[in-house]
Scaffold this active site. Sequence first.
Site, PDB file in Angstrom:
ATOM      1  N   HIS A  56       0.847  -1.204   0.000  1.00  0.00           N
ATOM      2  CA  HIS A  56       0.000   0.000   0.000  1.00  0.00           C
ATOM      3  C   HIS A  56       0.883   1.255   0.000  1.00  0.00           C
ATOM      4  CE1 HIS A  56      -3.122  -2.550   2.391  1.00  0.00           C
ATOM      5  NE2 HIS A  56      -3.576  -2.427   1.148  1.00  0.00           N
ATOM      6  N   LYS A  76     -17.434  -5.764   8.072  1.00  0.00           N
ATOM      7  CA  LYS A  76     -16.221  -6.594   8.027  1.00  0.00           C
ATOM      8  C   LYS A  76     -15.506  -6.472   9.366  1.00  0.00           C
ATOM      9  CE  LYS A  76     -12.225  -6.842   4.988  1.00  0.00           C
ATOM     10  NZ  LYS A  76     -11.646  -6.229   3.777  1.00  0.00           N
ATOM     11  N   ARG A 127      -2.122  -6.205  -8.156  1.00  0.00           N
ATOM     12  CA  ARG A 127      -1.027  -7.157  -7.905  1.00  0.00           C
ATOM     13  C   ARG A 127      -1.054  -8.302  -8.903  1.00  0.00           C
ATOM     14  NH1 ARG A 127      -2.833  -7.809  -1.777  1.00  0.00           N
ATOM     15  NH2 ARG A 127      -4.725  -8.014  -3.017  1.00  0.00           N
ATOM     16  N   SER A 142      -2.960  -7.477   3.324  1.00  0.00           N
ATOM     17  CA  SER A 142      -3.224  -7.295   4.758  1.00  0.00           C
ATOM     18  C   SER A 142      -3.636  -8.625   5.387  1.00  0.00           C
ATOM     19  CB  SER A 142      -4.342  -6.273   4.965  1.00  0.00           C
ATOM     20  OG  SER A 142      -3.948  -5.015   4.501  1.00  0.00           O
TER      21      SER A 142
HETATM   22  O1  PNS Z   1      -8.953  -2.836   0.803  1.00  0.00           O
HETATM   23  P1  PNS Z   1     -10.271  -3.312   0.265  1.00  0.00           P
HETATM   24  O2  PNS Z   1     -11.126  -3.899   1.385  1.00  0.00           O
HETATM   25  O3  PNS Z   1     -10.140  -4.247  -0.897  1.00  0.00           O
HETATM   26  O4  PNS Z   1     -11.030  -1.981  -0.268  1.00  0.00           O
HETATM   27  C1  PNS Z   1     -12.298  -2.076  -0.840  1.00  0.00           C
HETATM   28  C2  PNS Z   1     -12.910  -0.694  -1.110  1.00  0.00           C
HETATM   29  C3  PNS Z   1     -12.853   0.196   0.123  1.00  0.00           C
HETATM   30  C4  PNS Z   1     -12.164  -0.026  -2.235  1.00  0.00           C
HETATM   31  C5  PNS Z   1     -14.385  -0.970  -1.544  1.00  0.00           C
HETATM   32  O5  PNS Z   1     -14.974  -1.833  -0.625  1.00  0.00           O
HETATM   33  C6  PNS Z   1     -15.243   0.287  -1.661  1.00  0.00           C
HETATM   34  O6  PNS Z   1     -15.018   1.124  -2.503  1.00  0.00           O
HETATM   35  N1  PNS Z   1     -16.249   0.391  -0.767  1.00  0.00           N
HETATM   36  C7  PNS Z   1     -17.172   1.518  -0.728  1.00  0.00           C
HETATM   37  C8  PNS Z   1     -18.574   1.125  -1.195  1.00  0.00           C
HETATM   38  C9  PNS Z   1     -18.776   1.420  -2.668  1.00  0.00           C
HETATM   39  O7  PNS Z   1     -18.522   2.512  -3.141  1.00  0.00           O
HETATM   40  N2  PNS Z   1     -19.275   0.403  -3.413  1.00  0.00           N
HETATM   41  C10 PNS Z   1     -19.545   0.543  -4.819  1.00  0.00           C
HETATM   42  C11 PNS Z   1     -18.449   0.019  -5.712  1.00  0.00           C
HETATM   43  S1  PNS Z   1     -18.474  -1.741  -5.841  1.00  0.00           S
END
Ligand code: PNS
Length: 158
Positions: free
Chosen positions: A17, A41, A90, A128
């Site tokens: 990150h 989560k 990745r 993570s």
């Molecule tokens: O590190 P992560 O858990 O893979 O991050 C995921 C993240 C935060 C990028 C994703 O869950 C997100 O954008 N959540 C916000 C909800 C949202 O906007 N959803 C619509 C798009 S699918």
Amino acid sequence: MNIAIYPGSFDPITKGHLDIIDRGSKIYDKLIVAVLVNVDKKCLFSIDERVELIKRVTKDLDNVEVLSFEGLLVDFARLHNSKVILKGLRTMSDFEYEFQMALMNSKLNPDIETVFMMTSSAYSYVSSSSVKQVAKFGGSINGLVPEELIEEVMDKFN
Ligand code: PNS
């Protein structure tokens, strides 16, 4: 001003990150690290802890801001006048999930672009969740999370 949003759970932030944040901060005027509150989560670190850990390891990057967010990412981006969602890629398995999210975000707000940056090869296997698994069973997480956070991550499992 060209502002990009770098979103994630960051539970905890890894060197992968940090590599994206570092490189992203060099190509955008401002980079906002957006930490998802993650209501459903189960996170190892609280939202305040995750934000604080990222602030600590990005303190020397003047154009990086760390904020938490809830709700839709595109709404958060619009609120902060950003038209770019920056994501690290990745592997091919990341691609499928990321592609789906990028298309959904584009459907929700076509003015916001998702930009993918390839993770440095040194960190392509770091996540993570794998860091947490290694730490949980007492393995070394040296080189996987920023040095100044190693003790704090290990302490969570003691
Ligand atoms: O590190 P992560 O858990 O893979 O991050 C995921 C993240 C935060 C990028 C994703 O869950 C997100 O954008 N959540 C916000 C909800 C949202 O906007 N959803 C619509 C798009 S699918």
